[in-house]
Write a protein that holds these residues in place. Structure first.
Motif, PDB file in Angstrom:
ATOM      1  N   ALA A  68      10.242 -29.759   9.999  1.00 53.01           N
ATOM      2  CA  ALA A  68      11.606 -30.309   9.953  1.00 53.01           C
ATOM      3  C   ALA A  68      12.354 -30.068  11.259  1.00 53.01           C
ATOM      4  CB  ALA A  68      12.374 -29.698   8.778  1.00 53.01           C
ATOM      5  N   ALA A  69      12.005 -29.009  12.001  1.00 52.27           N
ATOM      6  CA  ALA A  69      12.613 -28.782  13.315  1.00 52.27           C
ATOM      7  C   ALA A  69      12.150 -29.856  14.302  1.00 52.27           C
ATOM      8  CB  ALA A  69      12.270 -27.391  13.832  1.00 52.27           C
ATOM      9  N   THR A  70      10.906 -30.302  14.177  1.00 52.09           N
ATOM     10  CA  THR A  70      10.445 -31.438  14.978  1.00 52.09           C
ATOM     11  C   THR A  70      11.275 -32.675  14.664  1.00 52.09           C
ATOM     12  OG1 THR A  70       8.160 -30.633  15.205  1.00 52.09           O
ATOM     13  CG2 THR A  70       8.493 -33.002  15.384  1.00 52.09           C
ATOM     14  N   MET A  71      11.623 -32.840  13.393  1.00 53.72           N
ATOM     15  CA  MET A  71      12.484 -33.967  13.018  1.00 53.72           C
ATOM     16  C   MET A  71      13.829 -33.889  13.741  1.00 53.72           C
ATOM     17  SD  MET A  71      11.906 -34.409   8.924  1.00 53.72           S
ATOM     18  CE  MET A  71      10.460 -35.224   8.250  1.00 53.72           C
ATOM     19  N   ILE A  72      14.398 -32.678  13.834  1.00 48.52           N
ATOM     20  CA  ILE A  72      15.660 -32.514  14.568  1.00 48.52           C
ATOM     21  C   ILE A  72      15.479 -32.957  16.015  1.00 48.52           C
ATOM     22  CG2 ILE A  72      17.322 -30.822  15.432  1.00 48.52           C
ATOM     23  CD1 ILE A  72      16.859 -29.199  12.880  1.00 48.52           C
ATOM     24  N   ALA A  73      14.370 -32.547  16.624  1.00 51.57           N
ATOM     25  CA  ALA A  73      14.099 -32.921  18.014  1.00 51.57           C
ATOM     26  C   ALA A  73      13.946 -34.439  18.169  1.00 51.57           C
ATOM     27  CB  ALA A  73      12.850 -32.206  18.516  1.00 51.57           C
ATOM     28  N   LEU A  74      13.407 -35.106  17.146  1.00 46.86           N
ATOM     29  CA  LEU A  74      13.255 -36.563  17.212  1.00 46.86           C
ATOM     30  C   LEU A  74      14.602 -37.262  17.358  1.00 46.86           C
ATOM     31  CD1 LEU A  74      10.610 -37.335  14.419  1.00 46.86           C
ATOM     32  CD2 LEU A  74      10.227 -37.088  16.879  1.00 46.86           C
ATOM     33  N   GLY A  75      15.660 -36.637  16.831  1.00 48.30           N
ATOM     34  CA  GLY A  75      16.979 -37.248  16.906  1.00 48.30           C
ATOM     35  C   GLY A  75      17.677 -37.044  18.228  1.00 48.30           C
ATOM     36  N   ALA A  76      17.065 -36.317  19.150  1.00 54.79           N
ATOM     37  CA  ALA A  76      17.677 -36.046  20.451  1.00 54.79           C
ATOM     38  C   ALA A  76      17.353 -37.153  21.452  1.00 54.79           C
ATOM     39  CB  ALA A  76      17.193 -34.700  20.990  1.00 54.79           C
ATOM     40  N   ASP A  77      18.300 -37.434  22.338  1.00 51.11           N
ATOM     41  CA  ASP A  77      18.066 -38.424  23.392  1.00 51.11           C
ATOM     42  C   ASP A  77      16.952 -37.968  24.323  1.00 51.11           C
ATOM     43  OD1 ASP A  77      20.551 -40.399  23.177  1.00 51.11           O
ATOM     44  OD2 ASP A  77      21.298 -38.371  22.860  1.00 51.11           O
ATOM     45  N   GLU A  78      16.820 -36.655  24.468  1.00 49.68           N
ATOM     46  CA  GLU A  78      15.813 -36.091  25.365  1.00 49.68           C
ATOM     47  C   GLU A  78      15.354 -34.747  24.815  1.00 49.68           C
ATOM     48  OE1 GLU A  78      15.471 -34.512  30.017  1.00 49.68           O
ATOM     49  OE2 GLU A  78      17.264 -35.573  29.317  1.00 49.68           O
ATOM     50  N   ILE A  79      14.073 -34.471  24.968  1.00 52.49           N
ATOM     51  CA  ILE A  79      13.509 -33.187  24.566  1.00 52.49           C
ATOM     52  C   ILE A  79      12.990 -32.500  25.821  1.00 52.49           C
ATOM     53  CG2 ILE A  79      11.816 -31.989  23.118  1.00 52.49           C
ATOM     54  CD1 ILE A  79      11.648 -34.557  21.428  1.00 52.49           C
ATOM     55  N   ARG A  80      13.397 -31.256  26.031  1.00 59.20           N
ATOM     56  CA  ARG A  80      12.908 -30.484  27.168  1.00 59.20           C
ATOM     57  C   ARG A  80      12.107 -29.313  26.631  1.00 59.20           C
ATOM     58  NH1 ARG A  80      18.396 -30.333  30.980  1.00 59.20           N
ATOM     59  NH2 ARG A  80      18.730 -32.598  30.998  1.00 59.20           N
ATOM     60  N   MET A  81      10.842 -29.216  27.070  1.00 61.54           N
ATOM     61  CA  MET A  81       9.919 -28.230  26.524  1.00 61.54           C
ATOM     62  C   MET A  81       9.467 -27.245  27.591  1.00 61.54           C
ATOM     63  SD  MET A  81       7.642 -30.811  24.095  1.00 61.54           S
ATOM     64  CE  MET A  81       6.629 -29.488  23.402  1.00 61.54           C
ATOM     65  N   HIS A  86      18.578 -43.345  16.487  1.00 57.19           N
ATOM     66  CA  HIS A  86      19.785 -42.922  17.189  1.00 57.19           C
ATOM     67  C   HIS A  86      19.722 -43.243  18.684  1.00 57.19           C
ATOM     68  CE1 HIS A  86      22.073 -40.941  14.056  1.00 57.19           C
ATOM     69  NE2 HIS A  86      21.003 -40.311  13.651  1.00 57.19           N
ATOM     70  N   HIS A  87      18.505 -43.276  19.220  1.00 64.75           N
ATOM     71  CA  HIS A  87      18.375 -43.481  20.665  1.00 64.75           C
ATOM     72  C   HIS A  87      17.250 -44.443  21.026  1.00 64.75           C
ATOM     73  CE1 HIS A  87      14.785 -40.854  20.641  1.00 64.75           C
ATOM     74  NE2 HIS A  87      15.456 -40.148  19.757  1.00 64.75           N
ATOM     75  N   MET A  88      16.519 -44.927  20.044  1.00 65.44           N
ATOM     76  CA  MET A  88      15.364 -45.784  20.307  1.00 65.44           C
ATOM     77  C   MET A  88      15.588 -47.131  19.624  1.00 65.44           C
ATOM     78  SD  MET A  88      11.369 -44.770  19.714  1.00 65.44           S
ATOM     79  CE  MET A  88      11.484 -43.394  20.875  1.00 65.44           C
ATOM     80  N   LYS A  89      15.777 -48.169  20.407  1.00 64.74           N
ATOM     81  CA  LYS A  89      16.098 -49.477  19.857  1.00 64.74           C
ATOM     82  C   LYS A  89      14.860 -50.274  19.463  1.00 64.74           C
ATOM     83  CE  LYS A  89      20.310 -48.409  20.589  1.00 64.74           C
ATOM     84  NZ  LYS A  89      21.082 -47.888  19.423  1.00 64.74           N
ATOM     85  N   GLU A  90      13.692 -49.899  20.000  1.00 60.14           N
ATOM     86  CA  GLU A  90      12.462 -50.624  19.698  1.00 60.14           C
ATOM     87  C   GLU A  90      11.928 -50.159  18.341  1.00 60.14           C
ATOM     88  OE1 GLU A  90      12.748 -48.575  22.254  1.00 60.14           O
ATOM     89  OE2 GLU A  90      13.109 -49.872  23.973  1.00 60.14           O
ATOM     90  N   GLY A  91      12.100 -51.013  17.327  1.00 58.80           N
ATOM     91  CA  GLY A  91      11.695 -50.644  15.970  1.00 58.80           C
ATOM     92  C   GLY A  91      10.214 -50.386  15.837  1.00 58.80           C
ATOM     93  N   ASP A  92       9.400 -51.146  16.541  1.00 57.30           N
ATOM     94  CA  ASP A  92       7.948 -50.974  16.458  1.00 57.30           C
ATOM     95  C   ASP A  92       7.529 -49.612  17.005  1.00 57.30           C
ATOM     96  OD1 ASP A  92       7.781 -53.481  15.391  1.00 57.30           O
ATOM     97  OD2 ASP A  92       7.152 -54.458  17.261  1.00 57.30           O
ATOM     98  N   THR A  93       8.166 -49.182  18.101  1.00 56.78           N
ATOM     99  CA  THR A  93       7.841 -47.884  18.694  1.00 56.78           C
ATOM    100  C   THR A  93       8.227 -46.750  17.754  1.00 56.78           C
ATOM    101  OG1 THR A  93       8.206 -48.774  20.914  1.00 56.78           O
ATOM    102  CG2 THR A  93       8.173 -46.378  20.685  1.00 56.78           C
ATOM    103  N   ALA A  94       9.414 -46.839  17.174  1.00 61.47           N
ATOM    104  CA  ALA A  94       9.858 -45.809  16.229  1.00 61.47           C
ATOM    105  C   ALA A  94       8.937 -45.746  15.018  1.00 61.47           C
ATOM    106  CB  ALA A  94      11.292 -46.091  15.787  1.00 61.47           C
ATOM    107  N   ASP A  95       8.512 -46.914  14.532  1.00 57.28           N
ATOM    108  CA  ASP A  95       7.611 -46.960  13.373  1.00 57.28           C
ATOM    109  C   ASP A  95       6.269 -46.323  13.711  1.00 57.28           C
ATOM    110  OD1 ASP A  95       7.116 -48.110  10.600  1.00 57.28           O
ATOM    111  OD2 ASP A  95       5.470 -49.023  11.733  1.00 57.28           O
ATOM    112  N   ARG A  96       5.769 -46.603  14.922  1.00 56.37           N
ATOM    113  CA  ARG A  96       4.474 -46.045  15.339  1.00 56.37           C
ATOM    114  C   ARG A  96       4.543 -44.521  15.464  1.00 56.37           C
ATOM    115  NH1 ARG A  96       2.964 -44.525  20.095  1.00 56.37           N
ATOM    116  NH2 ARG A  96       4.658 -45.617  21.159  1.00 56.37           N
TER     117      ARG A  96
END
Length: 341
Positions: free
Chosen positions: A111-124, A209-219
């Motif tokens: 679920a923490a990965t899910m939080i990261a998915l909602g970010a405009d950018e992830i820095r690792m 929230h930050h990804m407009k390409e529906g196909d990419t988000a679905d993949r």
């Protein structure tokens, strides 16, 4: 004469308490705010903490104090929890911040990965990893383990059992589902299947929230739910980029400070257990921590434990677990309880 039950304190036992290092963590957060050029919010779980719905109310109290922000930097360290809570956390942050950047120096799982998915950018950082988000759940009808507790069941495990069974010779007269239902209730199987559909939906909603390409988000959502053979498989920076996520490396000085902050939280999150005898104990443990400048809120487990031998498990009594708040105003530190039902 009425008899009185002695409390642990009355019984000459000093209850151990975990340390609260507010001044030290605030110093580190001030340094990070300066380096980032924005507002840092910390979300930290110990090994027994988890992403939960109560976190959303705590986060709201922090965001109210901070006010609207151009960019919110969120340091996430967690082994996971509830996907619906992750969705609410991201949605709430985005009501106060125009841009969200996830800072991941260590584990950011499930679920923490899910939080990261909602970010405009992830820095690792070099030690950081995300994980798959395939769903497992503990149902009221789940099987029992050796301690008589309900175990979590994942859809991937169930489908693999069926697949292996079907690969057996065709003359096998035993129906795979009939044998499986002797150990896992049919309602549990249905609930897990429904939960996986929910997990994919949540991932797609977070990415939107930050990804407009529906196909990419679905993949990406489908891959995180079905591609990996292990729920805890570490998705490192390069793999995250291949998935299509916007991921970059943490600046070394930021990563070093975040690891120092994690060390302080790890000290706060140590388990403080007071043993009275073989069957009675008391535990104090800080499980979840939220913190920003001048405010720290943490959930402390505070309860008595009693071992019920006939059931072969520990039960809790006198549960005083609660959210606790430390706030600095006008140079003074004030402590209080944050009551959440």
């Amino acid at each position: 004469m009425d008899s009185q039950v002695q409390t642990p304190q009355q019984n000459d036992h000093t209850i151990k308490q975990p340390p609260v290092l507010f001044k030290k963590t605030q110093h580190a957060i001030a340094r990070l705010d300066a380096l980032l050029g924005g507002t840092l919010i910390v979300y930290w779980n110990n090994a027994r903490g988890s992403v939960c719905h109560s976190d959303v109310l705590v986060l709201y109290s922090l965001l109210e104090k901070l006010g609207p922000q151009e960019t919110v930097y969120l340091f996430v360290k967690s082994d996971g929890g509830t996907g619906e809570a992750a969705l609410r956390i991201v949605n709430l942050i985005r009501q106060f911040g125009k841009r969200l950047v996830a800072l991941v120096p260590l584990e950011c799982a499930s679920a923490a990965t899910m939080i990261a998915l909602g970010a405009d950018e992830i820095r690792m950082g070099p030690l950081a990893y995300l994980t798959a988000v395939d769903t497992s759940l503990t149902h009221a009808l789940s099987p029992l383990d050796r301690d008589n507790d309900r175990v979590s069941v994942s859809l991937d495990e169930l489908t693999r059992v069926i697949r292996l069974w079907r690969s057996e010779p065709a003359d096998s007269k035993v129906n795979a589902y009939e044998a499986l239902f002797q150990h896992v209730h049919p309602l549990v199987v249905g609930a897990v299947d429904r939960a996986e559909s929910l997990s994919i939906m949540i991932c797609k909603e977070l990415l939107s929230h930050h990804m407009k390409e529906g196909d990419t988000a679905d993949r990406i959502a489908t891959a995180l739910n079905a591609k990996y053979p292990s729920h805890s498989y570490p998705i490192l920076l390069d793999e995250a980029q291949k998935l299509g996520l916007k991921v970059d490396r943490l600046a070394p000085e930021i990563n070093t400070l975040l690891l120092e902050l994690n060390t302080l939280y790890s000290e706060m999150g140590q388990k403080a257990t007071t043993d009275f005898d073989d069957i009675r104990a008391h535990s104090n443990e800080i499980l979840n921590i939220w913190e920003a400048r001048d405010l720290q809120v943490y959930f402390q487990q505070d309860k008595d434990w009693f071992y019920r031998s006939e059931e072969r498990r520990w039960i809790t009594m006198n549960d005083n677990s609660s959210w606790r708040r430390i706030e600095r105003e006008n140079g003074k530190i004030r402590k209080s309880f944050l009551h959440i039902s």
